[in-house]
Write a protein that holds these residues in place. Structure first.
Motif, PDB file in Angstrom:
ATOM      1  N   ASN A   1      -1.981   0.184   6.978  1.00 45.24           N
ATOM      2  CA  ASN A   1      -1.474  -1.107   7.460  1.00 45.24           C
ATOM      3  C   ASN A   1      -0.650  -1.850   6.400  1.00 45.24           C
ATOM      4  OD1 ASN A   1      -3.609  -1.885   5.880  1.00 45.24           O
ATOM      5  ND2 ASN A   1      -4.675  -3.049   7.454  1.00 45.24           N
TER       6      ASN A   1
ATOM      7  N   LEU B   1     -10.341   4.839   3.569  1.00 46.13           N
ATOM      8  CA  LEU B   1      -9.681   3.737   2.862  1.00 46.13           C
ATOM      9  C   LEU B   1      -9.380   4.148   1.417  1.00 46.13           C
ATOM     10  CD1 LEU B   1      -8.809   0.716   2.690  1.00 46.13           C
ATOM     11  CD2 LEU B   1     -11.202   0.158   2.221  1.00 46.13           C
TER      12      LEU B   1
ATOM     13  N   TYR C   1     -12.553  -2.083  -3.694  1.00 46.33           N
ATOM     14  CA  TYR C   1     -13.073  -2.184  -2.324  1.00 46.33           C
ATOM     15  C   TYR C   1     -14.595  -2.029  -2.254  1.00 46.33           C
ATOM     16  CZ  TYR C   1      -8.426  -2.275  -0.111  1.00 46.33           C
ATOM     17  OH  TYR C   1      -7.168  -2.629   0.321  1.00 46.33           O
TER      18      TYR C   1
ATOM     19  N   LYS D   1       0.823  -1.212   0.000  1.00 43.34           N
ATOM     20  CA  LYS D   1       0.000   0.000   0.000  1.00 43.34           C
ATOM     21  C   LYS D   1       0.861   1.269   0.000  1.00 43.34           C
ATOM     22  CE  LYS D   1      -3.976  -2.090   2.419  1.00 43.34           C
ATOM     23  NZ  LYS D   1      -4.959  -1.875   3.525  1.00 43.34           N
TER      24      LYS D   1
ATOM     25  N   THR E   1      -5.495  -7.420  10.506  1.00 43.90           N
ATOM     26  CA  THR E   1      -5.808  -6.069   9.999  1.00 43.90           C
ATOM     27  C   THR E   1      -5.313  -4.952  10.916  1.00 43.90           C
ATOM     28  OG1 THR E   1      -7.826  -7.072   9.100  1.00 43.90           O
ATOM     29  CG2 THR E   1      -7.691  -4.670   9.058  1.00 43.90           C
TER      30      THR E   1
ATOM     31  N   ARG F   1      -1.551 -14.346   4.357  1.00 41.77           N
ATOM     32  CA  ARG F   1      -2.271 -13.715   5.481  1.00 41.77           C
ATOM     33  C   ARG F   1      -1.474 -13.872   6.783  1.00 41.77           C
ATOM     34  NH1 ARG F   1      -6.811 -10.530   4.326  1.00 41.77           N
ATOM     35  NH2 ARG F   1      -7.657 -11.082   6.358  1.00 41.77           N
TER      36      ARG F   1
ATOM     37  N   HIS G   1     -16.775  -2.831   0.771  1.00 38.85           N
ATOM     38  CA  HIS G   1     -16.714  -2.010   1.991  1.00 38.85           C
ATOM     39  C   HIS G   1     -17.495  -0.700   1.873  1.00 38.85           C
ATOM     40  CE1 HIS G   1     -13.995  -4.723   3.928  1.00 38.85           C
ATOM     41  NE2 HIS G   1     -13.043  -4.560   3.035  1.00 38.85           N
TER      42      HIS G   1
ATOM     43  N   HIS H   1      -2.111  -5.444   1.538  1.00 37.41           N
ATOM     44  CA  HIS H   1      -3.391  -6.135   1.333  1.00 37.41           C
ATOM     45  C   HIS H   1      -3.073  -7.549   0.883  1.00 37.41           C
ATOM     46  CE1 HIS H   1      -7.338  -7.237  -0.275  1.00 37.41           C
ATOM     47  NE2 HIS H   1      -6.643  -7.774  -1.282  1.00 37.41           N
ATOM     48  N   GLY H   2      -3.866  -8.512   1.304  1.00 39.66           N
ATOM     49  CA  GLY H   2      -3.749  -9.869   0.789  1.00 39.66           C
ATOM     50  C   GLY H   2      -5.130 -10.491   0.676  1.00 39.66           C
TER      51      GLY H   2
ATOM     52  N   ARG I   1       2.599  -6.427   9.282  1.00 41.56           N
ATOM     53  CA  ARG I   1       1.808  -5.339   9.864  1.00 41.56           C
ATOM     54  C   ARG I   1       2.313  -4.961  11.256  1.00 41.56           C
ATOM     55  NH1 ARG I   1      -4.086  -7.186   7.430  1.00 41.56           N
ATOM     56  NH2 ARG I   1      -4.136  -5.719   5.694  1.00 41.56           N
TER      57      ARG I   1
ATOM     58  N   PHE J   1     -15.209   3.347   7.669  1.00 44.45           N
ATOM     59  CA  PHE J   1     -13.823   3.596   7.283  1.00 44.45           C
ATOM     60  C   PHE J   1     -13.632   3.696   5.761  1.00 44.45           C
ATOM     61  CE2 PHE J   1     -14.394  -1.003   7.784  1.00 44.45           C
ATOM     62  CZ  PHE J   1     -13.886  -1.499   6.580  1.00 44.45           C
TER      63      PHE J   1
ATOM     64  N   MET K   1      -4.456   1.069  11.567  1.00 43.64           N
ATOM     65  CA  MET K   1      -5.339   0.121  10.885  1.00 43.64           C
ATOM     66  C   MET K   1      -5.563   0.563   9.429  1.00 43.64           C
ATOM     67  SD  MET K   1      -8.273  -1.692  12.799  1.00 43.64           S
ATOM     68  CE  MET K   1      -9.627  -2.600  12.121  1.00 43.64           C
ATOM     69  N   GLN K   2      -5.633   1.847   9.215  1.00 41.65           N
ATOM     70  CA  GLN K   2      -5.840   2.373   7.864  1.00 41.65           C
ATOM     71  C   GLN K   2      -4.557   2.326   7.038  1.00 41.65           C
ATOM     72  OE1 GLN K   2      -8.366   3.240   6.105  1.00 41.65           O
ATOM     73  NE2 GLN K   2     -10.061   3.714   7.468  1.00 41.65           N
TER      74      GLN K   2
HETATM   75  P1  IDP Z   1      -7.777  -6.936   5.402  1.00 35.76           P
HETATM   76  O1  IDP Z   1      -6.988  -5.928   4.584  1.00 35.76           O
HETATM   77  O2  IDP Z   1      -7.031  -7.339   6.658  1.00 35.76           O
HETATM   78  O3  IDP Z   1      -8.270  -8.108   4.608  1.00 35.76           O
HETATM   79  P2  IDP Z   1     -10.476  -5.836   5.237  1.00 35.76           P
HETATM   80  O4  IDP Z   1     -11.548  -6.157   6.214  1.00 35.76           O
HETATM   81  O5  IDP Z   1     -10.576  -6.414   3.859  1.00 35.76           O
HETATM   82  O6  IDP Z   1      -9.074  -6.178   5.934  1.00 35.76           O
HETATM   83  O7  IDP Z   1     -10.447  -4.232   5.116  1.00 35.76           O
HETATM   84  C1  IDP Z   1      -9.751  -3.597   4.090  1.00 35.76           C
HETATM   85  C2  IDP Z   1      -8.897  -2.495   4.679  1.00 35.76           C
HETATM   86  O8  IDP Z   1      -9.776  -1.496   5.229  1.00 35.76           O
HETATM   87  C3  IDP Z   1      -7.997  -2.928   5.838  1.00 35.76           C
HETATM   88  O9  IDP Z   1      -6.758  -3.438   5.431  1.00 35.76           O
HETATM   89  C4  IDP Z   1      -7.853  -1.630   6.615  1.00 35.76           C
HETATM   90  O10 IDP Z   1      -6.841  -0.777   6.048  1.00 35.76           O
HETATM   91  C5  IDP Z   1      -9.198  -0.969   6.418  1.00 35.76           C
HETATM   92  N1  IDP Z   1     -10.093  -1.283   7.557  1.00 35.76           N
HETATM   93  C6  IDP Z   1     -10.812  -2.411   7.749  1.00 35.76           C
HETATM   94  N2  IDP Z   1     -11.530  -2.363   8.890  1.00 35.76           N
HETATM   95  C7  IDP Z   1     -11.258  -1.153   9.426  1.00 35.76           C
HETATM   96  C8  IDP Z   1     -11.703  -0.500  10.615  1.00 35.76           C
HETATM   97  O11 IDP Z   1     -12.505  -1.026  11.402  1.00 35.76           O
HETATM   98  N3  IDP Z   1     -11.188   0.749  10.845  1.00 35.76           N
HETATM   99  C9  IDP Z   1     -10.313   1.351  10.001  1.00 35.76           C
HETATM  100  N4  IDP Z   1      -9.884   0.760   8.863  1.00 35.76           N
HETATM  101  C10 IDP Z   1     -10.337  -0.470   8.575  1.00 35.76           C
END
Ligand code: IDP
Length: 141
Positions: free
Chosen positions: A114, A63, A51, A11, A93, A87, A54, A117-118, A104, A59, A111-112
């Motif tokens: 991070n 994102l 995405y 990212k 996450t 993973r 989502h 992505h996988g 990570r 978020f 979290m944002q």
């Molecule tokens: P992942 O990347 O671990 O598979 P996903 O649930 O697919 O997680 O979410 C996509 C991306 O959105 C995450 O990598 C993260 O950057 C962001 N994200 C997911 N859930 C949250 C949250 O609750 N707060 C803030 N960002 C989030």
């Protein structure tokens, strides 16, 4: 055990901090092979399409902003149990909850932001690979 493909993104937060090499090295050391790779700067439309699941979540807007804030590396990884292995190497996450030694835990800033992505399943992997790569851009070993 079966040989699988998965899809990875390094990212913008990680590309901006010159972590392409370190992250790719961890993926390769885990036994995964990079069989396709390119640098992109996503448009808002591309990020929103990627995405779409989502959309509407609290978020989501951040994102999309973060994923379009700089360039990314998209990769196809191949190896035994590639989806689960990727993973595992990535970590969960939320970097604060990620296991020691994961990408990570060691590199993510929030979290944002991070870092990676996988794909979360073989079905997502197939869809995500097709979103970014033509089959003639993929070079299996
Ligand atoms: P992942 O990347 O671990 O598979 P996903 O649930 O697919 O997680 O979410 C996509 C991306 O959105 C995450 O990598 C993260 O950057 C962001 N994200 C997911 N859930 C949250 C949250 O609750 N707060 C803030 N960002 C989030």
């Amino acid at each position: 055990m079966m040989v699988q493909r998965t899809f990875s993104i390094i990212k913008p937060d990680a590309v901006n901090r010159n972590l392409i090499g370190e992250i790719t090295a961890r993926l390769e050391k885990s036994g995964l092979s990079v069989i396709a790779s390119k640098m992109l700067h996503l448009t808002t439309e591309q990020a929103a399409g990627f995405y779409a699941e989502h959309e509407g979540k609290p978020f989501y807007e951040t994102l999309i902003t973060n994923m379009t804030a700089g360039s990314i590396i998209v990769q196809v990884l191949e190896g035994e149990d590639a989806v689960a292995k990727n993973r595992e190497v990535m970590g969960t996450t939320d970097p604060e909850k990620a296991a020691p030694g994961t990408i990570r835990k060691d590199f993510a800033v929030s979290m944002q932001k991070n870092s990676v992505h996988g794909s979360d399943s073989p079905e997502s992997a197939a869809r995500e690979i097709a979103y970014f790569f033509n089959e003639n851009e993929i070079y299996p070993r």
